[in-house]
Write a protein that holds these residues in place. Structure first.
Motif, PDB file in Angstrom:
ATOM      1  N   ASP A  37       0.850  -1.189   0.000  1.00  0.00           N
ATOM      2  CA  ASP A  37       0.000   0.000   0.000  1.00  0.00           C
ATOM      3  C   ASP A  37       0.886   1.239   0.000  1.00  0.00           C
ATOM      4  OD1 ASP A  37      -1.641   2.174   0.571  1.00  0.00           O
ATOM      5  OD2 ASP A  37      -2.720   1.194   2.198  1.00  0.00           O
ATOM      6  N   PHE A  38       1.092   1.792  -1.191  1.00  0.00           N
ATOM      7  CA  PHE A  38       1.926   2.981  -1.349  1.00  0.00           C
ATOM      8  C   PHE A  38       1.080   4.224  -1.658  1.00  0.00           C
ATOM      9  CE2 PHE A  38       4.704  -0.623  -2.189  1.00  0.00           C
ATOM     10  CZ  PHE A  38       5.810  -0.309  -1.410  1.00  0.00           C
ATOM     11  N   PHE A  39      -0.158   4.241  -1.181  1.00  0.00           N
ATOM     12  CA  PHE A  39      -1.026   5.396  -1.416  1.00  0.00           C
ATOM     13  C   PHE A  39      -0.329   6.666  -0.920  1.00  0.00           C
ATOM     14  CE2 PHE A  39      -5.675   4.269  -2.240  1.00  0.00           C
ATOM     15  CZ  PHE A  39      -5.340   3.160  -2.992  1.00  0.00           C
ATOM     16  N   PRO A  40      -0.599   7.781  -1.590  1.00  0.00           N
ATOM     17  CA  PRO A  40       0.089   9.027  -1.228  1.00  0.00           C
ATOM     18  C   PRO A  40      -0.215   9.491   0.200  1.00  0.00           C
ATOM     19  CG  PRO A  40      -1.675   9.446  -2.805  1.00  0.00           C
ATOM     20  CD  PRO A  40      -1.510   7.956  -2.723  1.00  0.00           C
ATOM     21  N   HIS A  41      -1.320   9.062   0.782  1.00  0.00           N
ATOM     22  CA  HIS A  41      -1.655   9.438   2.165  1.00  0.00           C
ATOM     23  C   HIS A  41      -0.549   9.033   3.139  1.00  0.00           C
ATOM     24  CE1 HIS A  41      -5.337   8.742  -0.088  1.00  0.00           C
ATOM     25  NE2 HIS A  41      -5.917   9.653   0.677  1.00  0.00           N
ATOM     26  N   HIS A  42       0.198   7.988   2.743  1.00  0.00           N
ATOM     27  CA  HIS A  42       1.238   7.441   3.609  1.00  0.00           C
ATOM     28  C   HIS A  42       2.641   7.787   3.129  1.00  0.00           C
ATOM     29  CE1 HIS A  42      -2.247   5.174   4.794  1.00  0.00           C
ATOM     30  NE2 HIS A  42      -2.262   4.509   3.656  1.00  0.00           N
ATOM     31  N   MET A  43       2.795   8.079   1.824  1.00  0.00           N
ATOM     32  CA  MET A  43       4.128   8.136   1.233  1.00  0.00           C
ATOM     33  C   MET A  43       4.537   9.489   0.653  1.00  0.00           C
ATOM     34  SD  MET A  43       4.768   5.007   1.911  1.00  0.00           S
ATOM     35  CE  MET A  43       6.385   4.868   1.201  1.00  0.00           C
ATOM     36  N   ASP A  44       3.587  10.367   0.375  1.00  0.00           N
ATOM     37  CA  ASP A  44       3.892  11.605  -0.353  1.00  0.00           C
ATOM     38  C   ASP A  44       3.668  12.821   0.547  1.00  0.00           C
ATOM     39  OD1 ASP A  44       3.916  13.829  -2.063  1.00  0.00           O
ATOM     40  OD2 ASP A  44       3.038  12.709  -3.731  1.00  0.00           O
ATOM     41  N   ALA A  45       4.750  13.278   1.173  1.00  0.00           N
ATOM     42  CA  ALA A  45       4.651  14.389   2.127  1.00  0.00           C
ATOM     43  C   ALA A  45       4.109  15.663   1.482  1.00  0.00           C
ATOM     44  CB  ALA A  45       6.018  14.655   2.758  1.00  0.00           C
ATOM     45  N   TRP A  47       2.148  15.990  -1.294  1.00  0.00           N
ATOM     46  CA  TRP A  47       0.727  15.820  -1.607  1.00  0.00           C
ATOM     47  C   TRP A  47      -0.119  15.911  -0.337  1.00  0.00           C
ATOM     48  CZ3 TRP A  47      -3.010  12.190  -0.275  1.00  0.00           C
ATOM     49  CH2 TRP A  47      -4.203  12.260  -1.007  1.00  0.00           C
ATOM     50  N   CYS A  48       0.377  15.326   0.749  1.00  0.00           N
ATOM     51  CA  CYS A  48      -0.382  15.329   2.003  1.00  0.00           C
ATOM     52  C   CYS A  48      -0.604  16.732   2.557  1.00  0.00           C
ATOM     53  CB  CYS A  48       0.307  14.453   3.049  1.00  0.00           C
ATOM     54  SG  CYS A  48       0.075  12.695   2.732  1.00  0.00           S
ATOM     55  N   LYS A  49       0.283  17.667   2.222  1.00  0.00           N
ATOM     56  CA  LYS A  49       0.101  19.050   2.658  1.00  0.00           C
ATOM     57  C   LYS A  49      -1.183  19.648   2.092  1.00  0.00           C
ATOM     58  CE  LYS A  49       5.017  19.981   3.237  1.00  0.00           C
ATOM     59  NZ  LYS A  49       6.190  20.702   2.702  1.00  0.00           N
ATOM     60  N   THR A  51      -4.015  17.978   1.824  1.00  0.00           N
ATOM     61  CA  THR A  51      -5.159  17.239   2.376  1.00  0.00           C
ATOM     62  C   THR A  51      -5.570  17.822   3.719  1.00  0.00           C
ATOM     63  OG1 THR A  51      -3.883  15.628   3.654  1.00  0.00           O
ATOM     64  CG2 THR A  51      -4.240  15.135   1.303  1.00  0.00           C
ATOM     65  N   PRO A  52      -6.757  17.473   4.197  1.00  0.00           N
ATOM     66  CA  PRO A  52      -7.179  17.940   5.524  1.00  0.00           C
ATOM     67  C   PRO A  52      -6.232  17.507   6.652  1.00  0.00           C
ATOM     68  CG  PRO A  52      -9.043  17.034   4.325  1.00  0.00           C
ATOM     69  CD  PRO A  52      -7.815  16.729   3.514  1.00  0.00           C
ATOM     70  N   PHE A  53      -5.497  16.402   6.452  1.00  0.00           N
ATOM     71  CA  PHE A  53      -4.579  15.935   7.495  1.00  0.00           C
ATOM     72  C   PHE A  53      -3.314  16.782   7.545  1.00  0.00           C
ATOM     73  CE2 PHE A  53      -6.659  11.909   5.949  1.00  0.00           C
ATOM     74  CZ  PHE A  53      -7.595  11.851   6.976  1.00  0.00           C
ATOM     75  N   GLY A  54      -2.893  17.313   6.390  1.00  0.00           N
ATOM     76  CA  GLY A  54      -1.731  18.186   6.330  1.00  0.00           C
ATOM     77  C   GLY A  54      -0.389  17.481   6.419  1.00  0.00           C
ATOM     78  N   GLN A  55      -0.392  16.205   6.622  1.00  0.00           N
ATOM     79  CA  GLN A  55       0.854  15.438   6.759  1.00  0.00           C
ATOM     80  C   GLN A  55       0.571  13.969   6.471  1.00  0.00           C
ATOM     81  OE1 GLN A  55       2.165  15.225  10.917  1.00  0.00           O
ATOM     82  NE2 GLN A  55       0.091  15.755  11.546  1.00  0.00           N
ATOM     83  N   ARG A  56       1.643  13.190   6.308  1.00  0.00           N
ATOM     84  CA  ARG A  56       1.476  11.756   6.069  1.00  0.00           C
ATOM     85  C   ARG A  56       0.858  11.095   7.299  1.00  0.00           C
ATOM     86  NH1 ARG A  56       7.311  10.026   4.607  1.00  0.00           N
ATOM     87  NH2 ARG A  56       7.716  11.852   5.857  1.00  0.00           N
ATOM     88  N   ILE A  57       0.041  10.078   7.043  1.00  0.00           N
ATOM     89  CA  ILE A  57      -0.591   9.343   8.136  1.00  0.00           C
ATOM     90  C   ILE A  57      -0.248   7.859   8.022  1.00  0.00           C
ATOM     91  CG2 ILE A  57      -2.466  10.997   8.499  1.00  0.00           C
ATOM     92  CD1 ILE A  57      -4.286   9.144   6.840  1.00  0.00           C
ATOM     93  N   ALA A  58      -0.241   7.213   9.150  1.00  0.00           N
ATOM     94  CA  ALA A  58       0.037   5.777   9.193  1.00  0.00           C
ATOM     95  C   ALA A  58      -1.135   5.009   8.596  1.00  0.00           C
ATOM     96  CB  ALA A  58       0.273   5.332  10.636  1.00  0.00           C
ATOM     97  N   VAL A  93      -3.339   8.588  12.579  1.00  0.00           N
ATOM     98  CA  VAL A  93      -2.111   8.570  13.377  1.00  0.00           C
ATOM     99  C   VAL A  93      -0.993   9.061  12.463  1.00  0.00           C
ATOM    100  CG1 VAL A  93      -0.454   7.090  14.580  1.00  0.00           C
ATOM    101  CG2 VAL A  93      -2.915   6.690  14.847  1.00  0.00           C
ATOM    102  N   ALA A  94      -0.262  10.072  12.923  1.00  0.00           N
ATOM    103  CA  ALA A  94       0.791  10.682  12.107  1.00  0.00           C
ATOM    104  C   ALA A  94       2.170  10.249  12.600  1.00  0.00           C
ATOM    105  CB  ALA A  94       0.665  12.207  12.172  1.00  0.00           C
ATOM    106  N   ILE A  95       3.160  10.484  11.761  1.00  0.00           N
ATOM    107  CA  ILE A  95       4.546  10.248  12.172  1.00  0.00           C
ATOM    108  C   ILE A  95       4.816  11.092  13.412  1.00  0.00           C
ATOM    109  CG2 ILE A  95       6.961  10.589  11.505  1.00  0.00           C
ATOM    110  CD1 ILE A  95       5.991  10.160   8.563  1.00  0.00           C
ATOM    111  N   GLY A  96       5.362  10.459  14.425  1.00  0.00           N
ATOM    112  CA  GLY A  96       5.656  11.155  15.678  1.00  0.00           C
ATOM    113  C   GLY A  96       4.589  11.000  16.739  1.00  0.00           C
ATOM    114  N   ASP A  97       3.408  10.509  16.364  1.00  0.00           N
ATOM    115  CA  ASP A  97       2.382  10.248  17.380  1.00  0.00           C
ATOM    116  C   ASP A  97       2.791   9.044  18.229  1.00  0.00           C
ATOM    117  OD1 ASP A  97       0.740  12.329  16.600  1.00  0.00           O
ATOM    118  OD2 ASP A  97      -0.760  11.054  15.621  1.00  0.00           O
ATOM    119  N   THR A  98       2.451   9.091  19.497  1.00  0.00           N
ATOM    120  CA  THR A  98       2.733   7.990  20.418  1.00  0.00           C
ATOM    121  C   THR A  98       1.401   7.382  20.840  1.00  0.00           C
ATOM    122  OG1 THR A  98       4.754   9.032  21.193  1.00  0.00           O
ATOM    123  CG2 THR A  98       3.783   7.342  22.616  1.00  0.00           C
ATOM    124  N   ILE A  99       1.263   6.083  20.589  1.00  0.00           N
ATOM    125  CA  ILE A  99       0.015   5.400  20.917  1.00  0.00           C
ATOM    126  C   ILE A  99       0.206   4.493  22.127  1.00  0.00           C
ATOM    127  CG2 ILE A  99      -0.879   5.521  18.563  1.00  0.00           C
ATOM    128  CD1 ILE A  99      -0.118   2.511  18.252  1.00  0.00           C
TER     129      ILE A  99
END
Length: 151
Positions: A37-45, A47-49, A51-58, A93-99
């Protein structure tokens, strides 16, 4: 060998919580390669800017996999995972989030055919560092009952 925890030993409402685990860019890249799964939501920083998330998501499946692994801290020789029901990805969940994960024993029920077994259902709630729920699911375990002599 770990101590056996039989069906009768599980207490409804009991709770356990895990330590935290920070999601990294490496986690996302490795997971993408594992599942394809290489969708841009996860891989394209960039493009993600846009989107409503503004950053890559897990990947939701990455968050689920890590959360499940975090709860696997007990080996019970008389129980095994039967599966997971009703998985919901509540928040990204974004890069840097702690779960971290809260596990609550939510239900017990007899197996409809195997009288020596029962189902134990754990409610898993995954939280981020802001204590927001990001994922929920139910873990179904099949657990051996004590034999009549031990009760």
């Amino acid at each position: 060998m770990e101590k056996a925890i039989y069906y009768e030993d599980y207490e409804l409402g009991s709770v356990r919580e895990t330590m935290g685990r920070t999601i990294t860019e490496t986690d996302i890249v490795i997971h993408a390669g594992q599942v394809g799964d290489f969708f841009p939501h996860h891989m394209d920083a960039e493009w993600c800017k846009t989107t409503p998330f503004g950053q890559r998501i897990a990947h939701g499946t990455l968050t689920f996999s890590i959360a499940v692994g975090m709860t696997a801290n007990l080996i019970n020789p008389v129980a095994f995972s039967y599966g997971y029901d009703k998985i919901r990805f509540i928040k990204p969940v974004a890069i840097g989030d702690t779960i971290h994960v809260k596990v609550t024993l939510a239900e017990k029920r007899d197996h409809p055919k195997k009288t020596d077994m029962g189902f134990v259902i754990e409610k898993l709630e995954v939280f981020n560092q802001r204590d927001e729920i990001v994922l929920v699911t139910s873990h179904v375990m099949l657990c051996q009952k004590k034999n009549k002599k031990e009760q």
